[in-house]
Scaffold this motif. Structure first.
Motif, mmCIF file in Angstrom:
data_model
loop_
_atom_site.group_PDB
_atom_site.id
_atom_site.type_symbol
_atom_site.label_atom_id
_atom_site.label_comp_id
_atom_site.label_asym_id
_atom_site.label_seq_id
_atom_site.Cartn_x
_atom_site.Cartn_y
_atom_site.Cartn_z
ATOM 1 N N GLU A 115 49.165 64.411 43.753
ATOM 2 C CA GLU A 115 49.990 65.270 44.619
ATOM 3 C C GLU A 115 49.162 66.175 45.520
ATOM 4 O O GLU A 115 49.708 66.829 46.409
ATOM 5 N N ASP A 116 47.837 66.197 45.319
ATOM 6 C CA ASP A 116 46.960 66.950 46.220
ATOM 7 C C ASP A 116 46.302 66.052 47.252
ATOM 8 O O ASP A 116 45.501 66.516 48.068
ATOM 9 N N HIS A 144 56.502 66.855 50.880
ATOM 10 C CA HIS A 144 56.243 68.310 50.906
ATOM 11 C C HIS A 144 57.111 68.989 51.940
ATOM 12 O O HIS A 144 57.577 70.125 51.724
#
Length: 306
Positions: free
Chosen positions: A158-159, A300
């Protein structure tokens, strides 16, 4: 002319076709009378009395019935054509079924061996910790997870850190022109790539530790991983998934009356909606790694409510 109800007053009246079948046709300039066919059939026809018809010649009768014969002949030709096409389609389907069964039979020993090797490599793969939340995308030779094959699998966290990215050489397919026109992955590009079973252990190590999987039409990707024996149906069903495609469809708001739901949009449409710059990562759209980054970006944006 106002349509009248059929009654005893018109006993002996017949339509032009009924008279023609009896060898007679209406006289010139006769108008007949428009009547309901009967009380149960709300359709009207022009009827002629016996005084309004004369015996017809053979040629007149032939000319009268010619359009009807033409229609019947045309319908017969169409029926023969449809029947022939249906028989050919059935023959092709039966041949394909026989061929598919022969291929499955021929590949069965190899598939079982590959499955055993895959299971063994999963056991031997070095233990390593992987994130519980991942983003996944795949490119394939087609849309059927049990007939088509994986060409590329990419996974990031997720980064945005790359956990896995590899092309694969298909075991059965030599070409996939329709899929290639979309994903731009040619047979030449994967000629020296590993087979999926060679990377199965590494893929399984990542997936077996994942609890939350994010993707764009994520079920499509997971079904191909099941079809390739990387994960089982039970393992697939245990994942918590976030399908960004379905989330974005409602935001985009294009409603389909036919499907009674919001229409799914392409990832490129979602990326453009949020002004995503594909050049940031320097990877072409439809490459599965590029699609992972775009999916994460859109996800996001949706979470932030922008």
């Amino acid at each position: 002319m106002k349509v009248k109800n059929y009654c005893h007053e018109f006993e002996g009246y017949k339509t032009i076709r009924q008279w023609a079948l009896l060898g007679q046709l209406p006289k010139k300039d006769t108008k007949g009378v428009e009547l309901w066919a009967n009380k149960n059939c709300q359709a009207s026809y022009v009827y002629y009395s016996p005084d309004e018809v004369d015996p017809a010649t053979e040629k007149e009768l032939q000319d009268f019935f010619q359009p009807e014969r033409d229609r019947k002949n045309k319908l017969a030709r169409l029926n023969r054509k449809w029947h022939k096409e249906a028989e050919e389609k059935k023959r092709q389907e039966e041949q394909k079924k026989i061929f598919d069964e022969a291929v499955r039979t021929a590949l069965s020993p190899y598939r079982e061996l590959i499955w055993k090797l895959t299971e063994k490599t999963k056991e031997l793969y070095p233990k390593k910790e992987y994130p519980q939340t991942i983003v996944i995308d795949t490119e394939t030779t087609g849309l059927d997870p049990f007939r088509d094959e994986l060409l590329q699998v990419s996974i990031i966290d997720e980064d945005g850190n790359v956990l896995f990215d590899s092309y694969f050489k298909p075991l059965k397919h030599k070409e996939w022109s329709k899929a290639e026109s979309v994903n731009h992955i040619s047979p030449k590009m994967v000629a020296d790539a590993p087979y999926i079973n060679e990377k199965a252990a590494e893929l399984y190590a990542i997936l077996s530790q994942a609890h939350w999987i994010i993707g764009y039409n994520v079920d499509f990707d997971l079904n191909f991983l099941v079809g390739s024996d990387i994960i089982t149906d039970e393992e697939c069903n245990a994942f918590r998934t976030e399908d960004v495609m379905i989330q974005f469809a409602e935001i985009y708001g294009e409603y389909s009356v036919y499907h009674e739901n919001y229409k799914w949009q392409k990832l490129t449409t979602a990326a453009a909606y949020y002004d995503y710059d594909w050049n940031v990562k320097g990877i072409e759209a439809h490459n599965s790694l590029a699609d992972c980054f775009a999916t994460l970006f859109v996800y996001h944006k949706i979470l932030s409510g922008e």
